[in-house]
Design a protein around this motif. Structure first.
Motif, PDB file in Angstrom:
ATOM      1  N   THR A 101       0.737  -0.983  -0.039  1.00 34.02           N
ATOM      2  CA  THR A 101      -0.033   0.023   0.090  1.00 34.02           C
ATOM      3  C   THR A 101       0.779   1.263   0.028  1.00 34.02           C
ATOM      4  O   THR A 101       0.282   2.349  -0.593  1.00 34.02           O
ATOM      5  CB  THR A 101      -1.126  -0.061   1.231  1.00 34.02           C
ATOM      6  OG1 THR A 101      -0.283  -0.276   2.408  1.00 34.02           O
ATOM      7  CG2 THR A 101      -1.988  -1.187   0.891  1.00 34.02           C
ATOM      8  N   ASP A 422      -4.790   2.010   5.790  1.00 27.61           N
ATOM      9  CA  ASP A 422      -4.185   1.077   5.007  1.00 27.61           C
ATOM     10  C   ASP A 422      -4.179  -0.274   5.539  1.00 27.61           C
ATOM     11  O   ASP A 422      -3.513  -0.767   6.431  1.00 27.61           O
ATOM     12  CB  ASP A 422      -2.614   1.505   4.680  1.00 27.61           C
ATOM     13  CG  ASP A 422      -2.604   2.732   3.670  1.00 27.61           C
ATOM     14  OD1 ASP A 422      -3.596   3.545   3.591  1.00 27.61           O
ATOM     15  OD2 ASP A 422      -1.461   3.186   3.501  1.00 27.61           O
ATOM     16  N   ILE A 439      -6.894   1.244   1.058  1.00 26.02           N
ATOM     17  CA  ILE A 439      -5.722   2.308   1.089  1.00 26.02           C
ATOM     18  C   ILE A 439      -6.339   3.588   1.210  1.00 26.02           C
ATOM     19  O   ILE A 439      -7.583   4.100   0.542  1.00 26.02           O
ATOM     20  CB  ILE A 439      -5.141   2.607  -0.269  1.00 26.02           C
ATOM     21  CG1 ILE A 439      -4.278   1.519  -0.595  1.00 26.02           C
ATOM     22  CG2 ILE A 439      -3.980   3.665  -0.039  1.00 26.02           C
ATOM     23  CD1 ILE A 439      -3.320   1.290  -1.923  1.00 26.02           C
TER      24      ILE A 439
END
Length: 451
Positions: A101, A422, A439
């Motif tokens: 991420t 995330d 995210i």
């Protein structure tokens, strides 16, 4: 609530905590709360979106702090021409589908405004760059290639780059400028192809390089011409050329940048101590002594020994050097390279040895010629071999990385209230199987498919 993830296990990223069942609440891109108790009947909280993580484990998104090929600026520490947009998109999406991420592209000579690919939307991952803009690192790039470097790249400085958004220093050195992997899969094969019209594999290029220069890139360590000729015959070069010719080709490909690149270690270490940002170094047999000296000379700098499982090390060497660096304050990073499942050029021997010693702080992928294995594949290997608990293994790619790189990831890497949301959901039997990716609170991968 904007998002609720329920019914899964939970690994928080702190290296210790694992809940068999938990619920994570997300609001405005941040973690609003975590409930590790069984929810009471009728206690469901209304949410715009819900992820049922039954049969899975929720953990922080992977923070990959040593990658290449994910931006449209000069590529690699040798400043080569940028990768094509299609290649960049492919590399980025592979990382995302592998659970990354946040990503740090450490080619080192690109600009922060070269992260986004022209005429496309910004990628879902948070992609950042590092800076290696010091005189010797730039000169080392020009000696090897430098075809991607423009006037503004050549005139950039560490301070200007940090002001523009770079979040780390490095990579100091590289497989191109210090005789590493890129010499084996790119530069030496290309030189031999140009000279003789013969294709050689990366494994053959490595054998020839070691025969000519030794593992430490010292021509005095190379084989004598008669023994080198034997190596040529073993590699299938009998009748193609002689030992002297091959020695010249390999030496001309590898050596011109080496002293410049090693001098760049001192520049990056000094700058890292001055500015207070972490710096990533190419840790391999030819550079380990210089890195140890830099760590000793700059004790207040955060210096990361990248890919400390580099294949140029023998296993015992990898362990002793990593332990020495760690005792002096360096951060020990290992990289998956292609050593977990792909096995294109490398195997997991050094990685296993370092994990077994307990001296590893973080894990990344590096590039491996574009054939890297995912971080979660390595984590699953560690858990499957009972080298580490799942919580401890996951921390190598999440909470630990966030602590080392606070300018990039200080607000993520842990599942706790207030942190950036995330998150990934993986299979509870095989942690490398990514189901969902979130995210900044937004679902970007659902059921293994990009949204």
């Amino acid at each position: 609530m904007e998002l609720v993830i329920r019914n899964g296990g939970l690994i928080t990223g702190d290296g210790k905590t694992f809940h068999k069942r938990a619920t994570v609440y997300v609001r405005e891109g941040r973690i609003a709360g975590v409930d590790s108790e069984e929810p009471a009947a009728g206690a469901d909280i209304a949410a715009l979106e819900t992820i049922d993580a039954a049969g899975g484990i929720v953990m922080p998104g992977v923070i990959n702090a040593h990658t290449h090929g994910c931006i449209r600026g000069p590529s690699m520490p040798c400043g080569s021409a940028p990768f094509e947009a299609e290649e960049v998109a492919y590399f980025r999406n592979r990382h995302l589908l592998q659970g990354t991420t946040t990503l740090l592209n450490v080619c080192g000579l690109a600009m922060p405004d070269e992260v986004d690919v022209a005429e496309t939307e910004p990628h879902a991952m948070d992609i950042r760059v590092s800076t290696a803009h010091t005189p010797n690192n730039i000169q080392a790039a020009l000696v090897v290639d430098g075809k991607g470097l423009s006037t503004r790249h050549l005139s950039a400085t560490i301070d200007k780059m940090l002001d523009a958004g770079a979040v780390a220093l490095g990579e100091a050195g590289g497989g191109q400028t210090l005789g590493g992997g890129a010499q084996e899969y790119r530069f030496i094969p290309h030189a031999i192809q140009r000279e003789f019209g013969v294709e050689v594999t990366p494994a053959t290029a490595r054998s020839l390089k070691n025969a000519v220069l030794g593992r430490f890139l010292d021509p005095a360590d190379g084989l004598s011409n008669p023994r080198l000729q034997d190596e040529l015959e073993r590699c299938g070069f009998s009748g193609v050329t002689d030992a002297s010719h091959v020695r010249d080709i390999v030496t001309r490909s590898v050596m011109p940048s080496v002293s410049l690149s090693l001098a760049g270690f001192d520049e990056i270490a000094r700058e890292a101590e001055r500015v207070g940002y972490p710096a990533i170094f190419h840790n391999a047999a030819p550079s380990a002594k210089r890195l140890i000296a830099a760590v000793e000379k700059h004790p207040h700098a955060c210096l990361v020994a990248g890919h400390s499982n580099h294949p140029s090390f023998l296993p015992d060497e990898a362990i002793s050097i990593a332990q020495d660096l760690k005792s002096k304050g360096a951060v020990i990073d290992v990289s998956t390279l292609d050593c977990i499942g792909t096995r294109w050029r490398n195997d997991p021997t050094n990685l296993d040895a370092l994990i077994d010693t307990g001296c590893v702080d973080t894990i990344s992928t590096d590039f491996a010629g574009g054939h890297w294995d995912g971080v979660l594949e390595a984590i699953q290997r560690m858990v499957g071999k009972k080298q580490l608990s799942a919580a401890a293994a996951v921390a190598l790619a999440t909470g630990n990385v966030a602590r080392v790189f606070p300018q990039m990831a200080g607000d993520r890497g842990l599942i706790e209230k207030g942190k950036r949301a995330d998150l990934i959901v993986v299979d509870n039997v095989n942690l490398s199987r990514v189901r969902h990716v979130v995210i900044a609170g937004r679902i970007v991968v659902r059921n293994g498919r990009l949204l």
